[in-house]
Design an enzyme around this catalytic site. Structure first.
Site, mmCIF file in Angstrom:
data_model
loop_
_atom_site.group_PDB
_atom_site.id
_atom_site.type_symbol
_atom_site.label_atom_id
_atom_site.label_comp_id
_atom_site.label_asym_id
_atom_site.label_seq_id
_atom_site.Cartn_x
_atom_site.Cartn_y
_atom_site.Cartn_z
ATOM 1 N N ASN A 192 3.238 -12.463 -6.537
ATOM 2 C CA ASN A 192 4.191 -12.649 -5.448
ATOM 3 C C ASN A 192 4.954 -13.944 -5.689
ATOM 4 O O ASN A 192 4.361 -15.023 -5.739
ATOM 5 C CB ASN A 192 3.479 -12.697 -4.094
ATOM 6 C CG ASN A 192 2.972 -11.334 -3.683
ATOM 7 O OD1 ASN A 192 3.715 -10.360 -3.704
ATOM 8 N ND2 ASN A 192 1.705 -11.246 -3.327
ATOM 9 N N LEU A 236 -11.031 0.797 -9.209
ATOM 10 C CA LEU A 236 -12.285 0.063 -9.113
ATOM 11 C C LEU A 236 -12.960 0.385 -7.785
ATOM 12 O O LEU A 236 -12.316 0.380 -6.738
ATOM 13 C CB LEU A 236 -12.029 -1.438 -9.245
ATOM 14 C CG LEU A 236 -11.292 -1.861 -10.529
ATOM 15 C CD1 LEU A 236 -10.998 -3.356 -10.505
ATOM 16 C CD2 LEU A 236 -12.100 -1.496 -11.759
ATOM 17 N N GLY A 260 0.779 -1.227 0.000
ATOM 18 C CA GLY A 260 0.000 0.000 0.000
ATOM 19 C C GLY A 260 0.811 1.277 0.000
ATOM 20 O O GLY A 260 0.255 2.374 -0.070
ATOM 21 N N GLU A 318 -2.220 -12.276 -8.235
ATOM 22 C CA GLU A 318 -3.273 -11.552 -7.530
ATOM 23 C C GLU A 318 -4.099 -10.684 -8.482
ATOM 24 O O GLU A 318 -3.559 -10.056 -9.393
ATOM 25 C CB GLU A 318 -2.656 -10.697 -6.421
ATOM 26 C CG GLU A 318 -1.783 -11.522 -5.472
ATOM 27 C CD GLU A 318 -1.582 -10.875 -4.122
ATOM 28 O OE1 GLU A 318 -2.087 -9.757 -3.915
ATOM 29 O OE2 GLU A 318 -0.905 -11.492 -3.278
ATOM 30 N N ARG A 346 6.847 -16.078 -4.080
ATOM 31 C CA ARG A 346 7.277 -16.654 -2.796
ATOM 32 C C ARG A 346 6.099 -17.362 -2.167
ATOM 33 O O ARG A 346 4.980 -17.320 -2.683
ATOM 34 C CB ARG A 346 7.756 -15.539 -1.858
ATOM 35 C CG ARG A 346 6.714 -14.434 -1.682
ATOM 36 C CD ARG A 346 7.073 -13.451 -0.598
ATOM 37 N NE ARG A 346 6.240 -12.258 -0.626
ATOM 38 C CZ ARG A 346 4.990 -12.171 -0.177
ATOM 39 N NH1 ARG A 346 4.400 -13.241 0.326
ATOM 40 N NH2 ARG A 346 4.322 -11.035 -0.228
#
Length: 451
Positions: free
Chosen positions: A289, A203, A165, A275, A291
């Site tokens: 990601n 969105l 973020g 994601e 990992r």
């Protein structure tokens, strides 16, 4: 197979990796800062090495110290866990130069997916649906305005090297854009040393859906379903569940196969998570990601597949033996991240745990490295542990979670347990009717008493 794995991390993920390694018959080395000398993974490992003082840059991010620990102990592989050096491409390359296996993806894939702009380009090339936005970094306000008008306001300004973020600002109108750009650039520079930003369509009520993948680097890759991570505060996940209450079986299969096909083409190795934001029946890629994820137990509970075990075996050169047809989804799982924080103000609460009693029973799992008398240090993240429950249905999982939260006792410090006890009784949560903005609105309107 590896002879000895050095675990370059701390806390519950270090303990999670240690357990997987022991079940595979592999010796383990724990590294720790001086602040973590009494940590559970240090007590249970076959060997331990102190690598520096409490500050992460002098210990868990200290690559020369980690290499020295491998040399001292004879470790032939490093598992980075999550956070710290887990997505550091240069670290993976340095290990290869020293003939030490990195239990993770190829350095090139870490580097590609670590740059949000390059990751989006790669996702598009691989056929993964993306959020409308700029093709690359935004160089000036004029270009940003042109892109913003093209995709339509509101827009989201995001740091190219960002995460968590930081370096992320919403511009709801044209008048907001200049300030959002300058603020995002300053935050990005301070957090990541790189002020590059890009624009995406904002969105209004999306859900955060992520697809778990597993590949062997030889062109074989599968998906292990999705997790819904929409309950977030300041873009940090606190509650994850799978399968998502928002998706149907057809959507689940379609997006899973799109992602698995992309990973096969990429020849991705190890575990990873792609994601998405999901709104009005459409998926929009946001990042990958490279990992193991904090929330990986959700997937393990509904598939019965040990992701860390598979991660280690693949890194050791074993081919992927699980086919897509082998993956069977059973029931519903929910994970709550219990942090050492005030449940309303989220003020950090490090200190000594005076009494600790985790819940138990059928379908209940607690991934934690704390114990009664353990001192939670102020130097790292505030995670106390993860409570994961599994039920035959979502309703059963919610009832099991409610019971488990009432059993969970952590005295001596503040924790977020009261927040979860409130959430599990909330009608919107029980109905699965929430999006990524729900929790912050709930907290802003007095959902939790700050007293």
């Amino acid at each position: 197979m590896f002879e000895k794995i050095l675990i370059a991390n701390r806390g519950e993920i270090a303990l999670r990796v240690l357990r997987a390694a022991k079940e595979l018959g592999i010796a383990t080395v724990a590294v720790h800062s001086t602040a973590d000398a009494d940590a559970m993974h240090v007590k249970l490992a076959d060997e331990s090495v102190c690598i520096g003082p409490p500050t992460a840059r002098d210990s868990y991010l200290n690559i020369p110290a980690l290499l020295a620990a491998c040399e001292i102990t004879g470790a032939d592989a490093i598992h980075p866990g999550y956070g710290f050096l887990s997505e550091n491409a240069r670290f993976a390359e340095i290990l290869a130069d020293h003939d030490i296996a990195f239990i993770g993806p190829k350095a090139e894939h870490i580097r590609i997916m670590g740059d949000k702009i390059e990751a989006k380009r790669t996702a598009k090339r691989l056929g993964i649906p993306c959020v409308p936005g700029s093709e690359g970094g935004i160089t000036d306000d004029e270009e940003a305005m042109r892109v913003g008008r093209d995709i339509g306001f509101p827009v989201l300004v995001k740091a190219a090297a960002g995460g968590g973020g930081r370096g992320m600002k919403v511009a709801r109108t044209e008048a907001d854009l200049s300030n959002a750009l300058s603020t995002a650039r300053m935050e990005a520079k301070a957090a990541f040393g790189d002020d590059a930003v890009y624009l995406e369509k904002y969105l209004e009520k999306p859900r955060h859906i992520e697809i778990q993948v597993l590949g062997d680097g030889r062109g074989k890759a599968i998906h292990l379903g999705e997790r819904d991570c929409s309950l977030q505060r300041r873009h940090q996940k606190i509650w994850e569940e799978g399968p998502s209450p928002a998706l149907n079986a057809e959507q689940r299969i379609d997006i899973g196969e799109i992602v698995a096909k992309a990973m096969r083409e990429l020849e991705y190795i190890g575990v990873g998570t792609v994601e998405f934001l999901y709104e009005d029946g459409k998926f929009y890629f946001i990042e990958m990601n490279t990992r193991i994820q904090v929330e990986h137990p959700v997937t393990e509970m509904i598939t019965g597949i040990d992701l860390v075990n598979e991660q280690i075996k693949i890194a050791a050169g074993s081919p992927l033996t699980i086919t897509q047809e082998d993956v069977r989804f059973q029931g519903h799982a929910i994970e709550c991240r219990v942090n050492a924080e005030h449940p309303a103000t989220f003020r950090p609460s490090p200190g000594r745990i005076a009494y600790y009693h985790p819940p138990g029973g059928l379908g209940v799992r607690v991934d934690s490295a704390v114990y009664q008398g353990y001192m939670i240090p102020p130097n790292y993240d505030s995670l106390v542990g993860k409570l994961i429950v599994h039920g035959r249905t979502r309703t059963e999982a919610l009832m099991r979670l409610r019971r488990s939260l009432d059993e969970f006792i952590v005295d001596g410090i503040d924790t977020t347990l009261p927040l979860f006890r409130t959430l599990v009784r909330n009608a919107d949560i029980q109905n699965g009717d929430y999006d990524i903005h729900w929790l912050e609105k709930f907290l802003a309107t007095g959902g939790m008493d700050p007293a």
